[in-house]
Write a protein that holds these residues in place. Structure first.
Motif, PDB file in Angstrom:
ATOM      1  N   GLU A  92       0.867  -1.171   0.000  1.00 37.19           N
ATOM      2  CA  GLU A  92       0.000   0.000   0.000  1.00 37.19           C
ATOM      3  C   GLU A  92       0.903   1.219   0.000  1.00 37.19           C
ATOM      4  OE1 GLU A  92      -2.798   0.090   3.219  1.00 37.19           O
ATOM      5  OE2 GLU A  92      -4.091  -1.385   2.249  1.00 37.19           O
ATOM      6  N   SER A 105       0.931   5.745  -0.887  1.00 36.14           N
ATOM      7  CA  SER A 105       0.288   6.976  -1.318  1.00 36.14           C
ATOM      8  C   SER A 105       1.229   7.628  -2.322  1.00 36.14           C
ATOM      9  CB  SER A 105       0.008   7.900  -0.139  1.00 36.14           C
ATOM     10  OG  SER A 105       1.196   8.364   0.432  1.00 36.14           O
ATOM     11  N   ALA A 160      -3.045   9.397  -4.868  1.00 30.08           N
ATOM     12  CA  ALA A 160      -3.736   8.533  -3.911  1.00 30.08           C
ATOM     13  C   ALA A 160      -3.233   8.965  -2.537  1.00 30.08           C
ATOM     14  CB  ALA A 160      -3.428   7.063  -4.154  1.00 30.08           C
ATOM     15  N   SER A 161      -4.157   9.263  -1.636  1.00 30.54           N
ATOM     16  CA  SER A 161      -3.783   9.813  -0.335  1.00 30.54           C
ATOM     17  C   SER A 161      -3.442   8.713   0.671  1.00 30.54           C
ATOM     18  CB  SER A 161      -4.923  10.661   0.217  1.00 30.54           C
ATOM     19  OG  SER A 161      -5.999   9.826   0.604  1.00 30.54           O
ATOM     20  N   ASN A 185      -4.956   8.340   3.382  1.00 27.17           N
ATOM     21  CA  ASN A 185      -6.250   7.831   3.856  1.00 27.17           C
ATOM     22  C   ASN A 185      -6.949   6.929   2.845  1.00 27.17           C
ATOM     23  OD1 ASN A 185      -6.030   9.206   6.312  1.00 27.17           O
ATOM     24  ND2 ASN A 185      -6.838  11.067   5.376  1.00 27.17           N
ATOM     25  N   ASN A 186      -6.543   7.004   1.593  1.00 29.36           N
ATOM     26  CA  ASN A 186      -7.129   6.181   0.529  1.00 29.36           C
ATOM     27  C   ASN A 186      -6.002   5.714  -0.395  1.00 29.36           C
ATOM     28  OD1 ASN A 186      -9.046   4.910  -1.015  1.00 29.36           O
ATOM     29  ND2 ASN A 186      -9.574   6.743  -2.174  1.00 29.36           N
ATOM     30  N   PRO A 187      -5.093   4.861   0.118  1.00 32.97           N
ATOM     31  CA  PRO A 187      -3.894   4.493  -0.643  1.00 32.97           C
ATOM     32  C   PRO A 187      -4.179   3.544  -1.800  1.00 32.97           C
ATOM     33  CG  PRO A 187      -3.978   3.254   1.389  1.00 32.97           C
ATOM     34  CD  PRO A 187      -5.136   4.215   1.421  1.00 32.97           C
ATOM     35  N   GLU A 188      -3.209   3.453  -2.661  1.00 36.63           N
ATOM     36  CA  GLU A 188      -3.208   2.503  -3.770  1.00 36.63           C
ATOM     37  C   GLU A 188      -2.583   1.214  -3.257  1.00 36.63           C
ATOM     38  OE1 GLU A 188      -3.914   1.465  -7.733  1.00 36.63           O
ATOM     39  OE2 GLU A 188      -4.328   3.409  -6.839  1.00 36.63           O
ATOM     40  N   SER A 189      -3.041   0.082  -3.771  1.00 41.55           N
ATOM     41  CA  SER A 189      -2.380  -1.186  -3.428  1.00 41.55           C
ATOM     42  C   SER A 189      -2.162  -1.974  -4.711  1.00 41.55           C
ATOM     43  CB  SER A 189      -3.198  -1.991  -2.420  1.00 41.55           C
ATOM     44  OG  SER A 189      -4.439  -2.353  -2.956  1.00 41.55           O
TER      45      SER A 189
END
Length: 110
Positions: A26, A28, A42-43, A45-49
């Protein structure tokens, strides 16, 4: 600079595990073109995986992520041949564009 032409600077080193092929991570990020034009993000709080080694991202980004460990904050300058090449992404990234990623590797899931 790596042998492929990827430029990078690690601002701060984390203390976690190192990314390897097959890792699910994960992170950001913020990505922009060399002229500063915003492309995507991507923050925390809302990451990329993603799973490393399965594609789906620029080859330069995958190479970059393999240089990191948990907690690292880094900047990567990715030349066109490692990014979207002469085609661009059909949206925000122009053909032949150099792109810049600022990344925080949040965690390795596996």
């Amino acid at each position: 600079k790596t042998g492929t032409g990827l430029w990078y600077h690690i601002y701060s080193r984390g203390t976690g595990r190192t990314v390897t092929k097959g890792s699910i991570i994960e992170y950001s990020y913020s990505v922009k073109m060399l002229d500063g034009s915003f492309c995507d993000s991507a923050s925390v709080n809302n990451p990329e995986s993603i799973k490393i080694g399965q594609g789906g991202v620029e080859s330069g980004l995958e190479e970059a992520l393999l240089l990191l460990r948990e907690g690292d904050h880094a900047r990567f300058i990715i030349p066109p041949h490692l990014a979207h090449g002469n085609a661009g992404d059909g949206s925000n990234i122009l053909p032949g564009a150099v792109i810049i990623y600022d990344i925080i590797l949040l965690k390795i899931i596996n």
